[in-house]
Design a protein around this motif. Structure first.
Motif, mmCIF file in Angstrom:
data_model
loop_
_atom_site.group_PDB
_atom_site.id
_atom_site.type_symbol
_atom_site.label_atom_id
_atom_site.label_comp_id
_atom_site.label_asym_id
_atom_site.label_seq_id
_atom_site.Cartn_x
_atom_site.Cartn_y
_atom_site.Cartn_z
ATOM 1 N N ASN A 180 0.808 -1.223 0.000
ATOM 2 C CA ASN A 180 0.000 0.000 0.000
ATOM 3 C C ASN A 180 0.842 1.273 0.000
ATOM 4 O OD1 ASN A 180 -2.265 -1.593 0.096
ATOM 5 N ND2 ASN A 180 -2.785 -1.141 2.225
ATOM 6 N N ARG A 181 2.136 1.137 -0.236
ATOM 7 C CA ARG A 181 3.003 2.314 -0.187
ATOM 8 C C ARG A 181 2.746 3.231 -1.392
ATOM 9 N NH1 ARG A 181 4.257 4.008 4.285
ATOM 10 N NH2 ARG A 181 5.929 5.249 3.354
ATOM 11 N N PRO A 182 2.993 4.535 -1.230
ATOM 12 C CA PRO A 182 2.610 5.515 -2.263
ATOM 13 C C PRO A 182 3.632 5.657 -3.389
ATOM 14 C CG PRO A 182 3.511 6.652 -0.372
ATOM 15 C CD PRO A 182 3.486 5.198 -0.003
ATOM 16 N N TYR A 183 3.939 4.555 -4.066
ATOM 17 C CA TYR A 183 4.927 4.602 -5.142
ATOM 18 C C TYR A 183 4.378 5.261 -6.401
ATOM 19 C CZ TYR A 183 7.157 1.108 -2.172
ATOM 20 O OH TYR A 183 7.718 0.453 -1.111
ATOM 21 N N TYR A 184 3.082 5.115 -6.636
ATOM 22 C CA TYR A 184 2.470 5.627 -7.869
ATOM 23 C C TYR A 184 1.423 6.692 -7.555
ATOM 24 C CZ TYR A 184 0.765 5.442 -12.683
ATOM 25 O OH TYR A 184 0.417 5.756 -13.979
ATOM 26 N N GLY A 185 0.511 6.391 -6.655
ATOM 27 C CA GLY A 185 -0.401 7.399 -6.141
ATOM 28 C C GLY A 185 0.190 8.011 -4.883
ATOM 29 N N HIS A 186 0.160 9.312 -4.780
ATOM 30 C CA HIS A 186 0.736 10.023 -3.635
ATOM 31 C C HIS A 186 -0.378 10.270 -2.615
ATOM 32 C CE1 HIS A 186 2.972 12.989 -1.343
ATOM 33 N NE2 HIS A 186 4.030 12.828 -2.123
ATOM 34 N N THR A 187 -0.157 9.884 -1.372
ATOM 35 C CA THR A 187 -1.198 9.999 -0.351
ATOM 36 C C THR A 187 -1.701 11.427 -0.213
ATOM 37 O OG1 THR A 187 -0.153 8.168 0.833
ATOM 38 C CG2 THR A 187 -1.799 9.453 2.032
ATOM 39 N N ARG A 188 -0.790 12.375 -0.248
ATOM 40 C CA ARG A 188 -1.190 13.781 -0.116
ATOM 41 C C ARG A 188 -2.098 14.183 -1.288
ATOM 42 N NH1 ARG A 188 3.857 16.393 0.193
ATOM 43 N NH2 ARG A 188 3.717 17.287 -1.889
ATOM 44 N N ASN A 189 -1.708 13.790 -2.467
ATOM 45 C CA ASN A 189 -2.502 14.077 -3.661
ATOM 46 C C ASN A 189 -3.851 13.363 -3.614
ATOM 47 O OD1 ASN A 189 -3.366 14.671 -6.295
ATOM 48 N ND2 ASN A 189 -2.164 13.026 -7.187
ATOM 49 N N ASN A 190 -3.867 12.117 -3.134
ATOM 50 C CA ASN A 190 -5.106 11.343 -3.103
ATOM 51 C C ASN A 190 -6.135 11.916 -2.133
ATOM 52 O OD1 ASN A 190 -4.357 9.579 -5.096
ATOM 53 N ND2 ASN A 190 -3.586 8.021 -3.698
ATOM 54 N N LEU A 191 -5.683 12.385 -0.990
ATOM 55 C CA LEU A 191 -6.594 13.006 -0.031
ATOM 56 C C LEU A 191 -7.179 14.298 -0.604
ATOM 57 C CD1 LEU A 191 -4.425 12.419 3.152
ATOM 58 C CD2 LEU A 191 -6.703 11.447 2.793
ATOM 59 N N LYS A 192 -6.317 15.108 -1.163
ATOM 60 C CA LYS A 192 -6.770 16.370 -1.763
ATOM 61 C C LYS A 192 -7.715 16.109 -2.930
ATOM 62 C CE LYS A 192 -4.876 20.716 -3.550
ATOM 63 N NZ LYS A 192 -3.629 21.483 -3.771
ATOM 64 N N SER A 193 -7.408 15.110 -3.752
ATOM 65 C CA SER A 193 -8.227 14.803 -4.925
ATOM 66 C C SER A 193 -9.594 14.259 -4.530
ATOM 67 C CB SER A 193 -7.500 13.800 -5.820
ATOM 68 O OG SER A 193 -6.256 14.308 -6.240
ATOM 69 N N THR A 194 -9.637 13.494 -3.447
ATOM 70 C CA THR A 194 -10.921 12.983 -2.970
ATOM 71 C C THR A 194 -11.809 14.132 -2.505
ATOM 72 O OG1 THR A 194 -9.934 10.873 -2.347
ATOM 73 C CG2 THR A 194 -12.020 11.444 -1.306
ATOM 74 N N TYR A 195 -11.215 15.120 -1.857
ATOM 75 C CA TYR A 195 -11.966 16.316 -1.474
ATOM 76 C C TYR A 195 -12.531 16.992 -2.724
ATOM 77 C CZ TYR A 195 -13.001 20.835 0.742
ATOM 78 O OH TYR A 195 -13.625 21.975 1.200
ATOM 79 N N ILE A 196 -11.686 17.190 -3.715
ATOM 80 C CA ILE A 196 -12.095 17.923 -4.919
ATOM 81 C C ILE A 196 -13.156 17.155 -5.693
ATOM 82 C CG2 ILE A 196 -11.261 18.710 -7.180
ATOM 83 C CD1 ILE A 196 -8.623 19.463 -5.724
ATOM 84 N N ARG A 197 -13.041 15.826 -5.747
ATOM 85 C CA ARG A 197 -14.065 15.048 -6.461
ATOM 86 C C ARG A 197 -15.439 15.238 -5.811
ATOM 87 N NH1 ARG A 197 -15.381 10.975 -9.893
ATOM 88 N NH2 ARG A 197 -17.235 9.802 -9.249
ATOM 89 N N ASN A 198 -15.460 15.314 -4.490
ATOM 90 C CA ASN A 198 -16.735 15.364 -3.782
ATOM 91 C C ASN A 198 -17.228 16.783 -3.524
ATOM 92 O OD1 ASN A 198 -17.567 12.441 -2.770
ATOM 93 N ND2 ASN A 198 -15.337 12.570 -2.713
ATOM 94 N N LEU A 199 -16.315 17.748 -3.441
ATOM 95 C CA LEU A 199 -16.711 19.110 -3.097
ATOM 96 C C LEU A 199 -16.225 20.164 -4.088
ATOM 97 C CD1 LEU A 199 -16.049 18.795 0.730
ATOM 98 C CD2 LEU A 199 -18.279 19.160 -0.323
ATOM 99 N N GLY A 200 -15.429 19.745 -5.089
ATOM 100 C CA GLY A 200 -14.927 20.695 -6.070
ATOM 101 C C GLY A 200 -13.643 21.378 -5.612
#
Length: 675
Positions: A416-436
């Protein structure tokens, strides 16, 4: 607390004054040069600390990634013409990580860059390490089925040759494409190079070409309609602008690297439209379940009951994947992603014996596969739930991405290590997908574009030299993130100051050296190349070549041309209604109105200004300026009924002069700008 790899320092230290260097001091201690630099002491210490955070004594993945090796890649995996340098991508094998590479990423490179022909289980083989993705060969009753066909036609042909060398030449009975990303279908023309099929075999359905519902629309949307900018960004994301080495590209994490080539576009003749749909190919049953809006907008997973073999496509890998990919694409749904994996556990968890995928290596044994799936499920569900929980407390995207607390039992697992998806980016992107993109802070609504914002910041700080001095102080403290942030204010509007460019490149380089994430590393180092070179870095990747555009289905072809209309020129040309009849019988209604080329399929005007009969290839030649209306009409390649001047209004309005070497860090040069 979840933190980024590199250190972050509060802005207040700048406001209070920087120790070690004043704005009036001579900056001769620092050498502004275009050469790459080694790791600083800050980077070296940051990378050494990783050994204390993760269990490097765990060698299970090394055993699994080598299991079933039949033969190494031919010619060491190298493909001439700069297409693929597998030998260069394996320099790290059996070596300790240098200071310029995060040791966790170095470990992943040792695992995933290792290539060859592998036996997964009876009837299933893979060629890994010849491209970013694997070629999976499924042996059927009298031939083979290919599951995903890599990105590069040249890579696919090499993989096929390696398989046939050790398993014999077998007729191609089918091709299955798991989803709509080019690294899984772009190599389709390689089956022609290998002499396994002709294009007519797929057009007529003689050889099944199976893909999920929505595949073609999504593949064209990403790789053709937005293909030019995506291919450009992909060159940075996958490290194609870098050279293999300790200070360059280490790995693509999903595979060693993306082959440096142009891709093709398959047209499916068998589309999966419902869950549980079974397709029998040459005596083997394949059962498909749709997984849209997980890793791709159009994706499906596959189970082969007679062998208890599962492929979760790209929904499970030995890493954390992207919720939003830096090359640019639709933001994915982490909750839906987790749901599909959970459904797979419920559906096949009691019997599955092997999971294989188009990236990384397989997992064997019922217990291991089940646990692997559950852990990957937990990863994406945690990203979703954590983001929404923090958001409901009022935290903003950047606050969440930097400070969210995440369970170590999930995120410290090697798989589950962030070799390809970056955890910081994924958290921010999940916010943006749901709230813009908007966080609720009204200041964001008033924000200037980067160039104007940068100009004002530099003026407020007292000029470029004071910004440079402050950035030097930040660099000297090892705060490379703030160094880049400061200097970007200058670069955003003026990319000609070499001292600024070189220091920003050096800071980005150190950020890259510390990264556990291969894509962030490649972006940082690729941006440094652009800054040092002065822009317009060469790009050989191409998913929207003229051959691909000419081969598009008619509706997608006409929509692509419409997207490329220069609406200012078209507005000056005036209005016109044109009924377009393409050779082969496809009809369109074109309404050039207020500079916008509106188009309808099979719905034409009753009283058009003109009717144009023409082939798709000749229409492309006209739109690109290679042929005029008069030349085409005189050659019998076009027929115009009605007012010919209406068709003439289309001349010169299509912007087909796109370049794919545009700047991504430095300001766009005039020839790259929309005219």
């Amino acid at each position: 607390m979840h933190r980024a790899t590199s250190r972050a320092f509060p802005l207040v230290f700048f406001m209070l004054g920087l120790p070690g260097i004043s704005q009036a001091e001579d900056s001769a201690w620092y050498k502004f040069t275009a050469e790459t630099k080694g790791a600083t002491s800050f980077t070296s210490e940051a990378n050494k600390a990783v050994y204390q955070q993760l269990d490097f004594n765990d060698k299970v993945a090394f055993e699994d990634s080598r299991r079933g090796l039949v033969a190494p890649l031919s010619n060491s995996g190298n493909i001439d013409g700069g297409v693929f340098d597998a030998e260069g991508m394996n320099f790290m094998q059996n070596k300790q990580a240098p200071d310029s590479v995060n040791p966790s990423l170095w470990r992943m490179a040792q695992l995933v860059n290792y290539g060859g022909l592998f036996k997964v289980t009876d009837h299933i083989y893979q060629v890994r390490g010849q491209d970013l993705s694997n070629l999976t060969i499924i042996e059927t009753k009298t031939g083979v089925v290919y599951f995903d066909v890599e990105y590069s036609p040249k890579s696919l042909a090499k993989s096929v040759a390696l398989y046939e060398q050790y398993r014999g030449k077998k007729p191609l009975r089918g091709v299955i494409i798991s989803h709509s990303h080019a690294d899984h279908f772009g190599g389709i023309d390689g089956v022609y190079e290998a002499g396994l099929a002709k294009p007519e075999d797929f057009k007529t359905g003689k050889i099944p070409l199976v893909a999920p519902e929505g595949f073609l629309e999504e593949a064209i949307a990403e790789n053709v309609t937005a293909g030019n900018i995506m291919a450009r960004r992909a060159g940075y994301q996958y490290g194609n602008v870098l050279k293999p080495g300790e200070r360059g590209i280490i790995t693509g994490s999903l595979g060693p690297a993306l082959a440096n080539d142009k891709s093709g576009l398959p047209i499916p003749n068998k589309v999966i439209t419902k869950d549980g749909q079974k397709v029998t190919i040459d005596g083997v049953d394949f059962v498909f379940y749709l997984a849209p809006h997980s890793e791709a907008p159009a994706e499906m997973v596959m189970y082969i009951p007679q062998w208890k073999a599962l492929s979760m496509a790209e929904d499970v890998n030995h890493l954390e994947h992207n919720i939003y990919t830096l090359r640019g694409a639709q933001t994915r749904d982490a909750s839906v992603w987790a749901k599909y994996i959970g459904e797979a556990v419920a559906r096949w968890g009691g019997e599955v014996e092997v999971n294989f995928g188009p990236h990384t290596w397989p997992v064997w044994g019922n217990k291991n596969v089940r646990e692997y799936l559950k852990n990957q499920r937990d990863l994406y569900q945690s990203l979703y739930d954590t983001t929404l929980r923090y958001a409901n407390y009022g935290y903003r995207p950047d606050d969440i991405s930097e400070n969210a607390q995440l369970p170590k039992s999930v995120f410290n697992q090697w798989d589950n290590r962030p070799y390809y998806g970056h955890t910081r980016n994924n958290l921010k992107s999940t916010y943006i997908r749901n709230l813009g993109w908007y966080s609720g802070n009204a200041a964001e609504l008033a924000k200037y574009p980067d160039a104007e914002r940068g100009r004002r910041y530099v003026e407020a700080m007292g000029g470029v030299q004071k910004v440079l001095d402050a950035a030097l102080g930040s660099f000297q403290k090892g705060d490379y993130r703030f160094t880049v942030d400061l200097l970007n204010n200058v670069v955003a509007y003026d990319g000609t100051n070499q001292q600024v460019n070189f220091l920003m490149a050096d800071a980005l380089e150190q950020l890259g050296y510390q990264e556990e994430n291969s894509l962030y590393r490649n972006w940082y180092l690729g941006a440094a190349v652009e800054l040092r070179q002065g822009g317009n870095v060469k790009n050989d990747l191409n998913t929207s070549s003229p051959e691909v555009i000419a081969a598009l289905p008619p509706e997608h072809f006409v929509n692509y041309l419409g997207m490329l209309v220069d609406q200012i020129k078209a507005e000056k040309a005036g209005n016109a209604t044109i009924n377009l009849n393409l050779t082969g019988g496809t009809k369109f209604g074109l309404d050039l109105h207020n500079g916008v080329l509106n188009r309808t399929s099979n719905l034409q005007a009753k009283n058009p200004d003109a009717t144009l009969d023409i082939s798709q290839a000749d229409l492309l030649a006209f739109a690109s300026g290679k042929s005029t209306v008069e030349e085409l009409v005189n050659a019998g390649k076009a027929k115009i009924t009605g007012d010919r001047t209406a068709v003439d209004k289309l001349s010169g309005i299509f912007a087909l002069d796109l370049r794919n070497d545009m700047n991504l860090v430095l300001p766009l040069q005039s020839e790259n700008r929309v005219k």
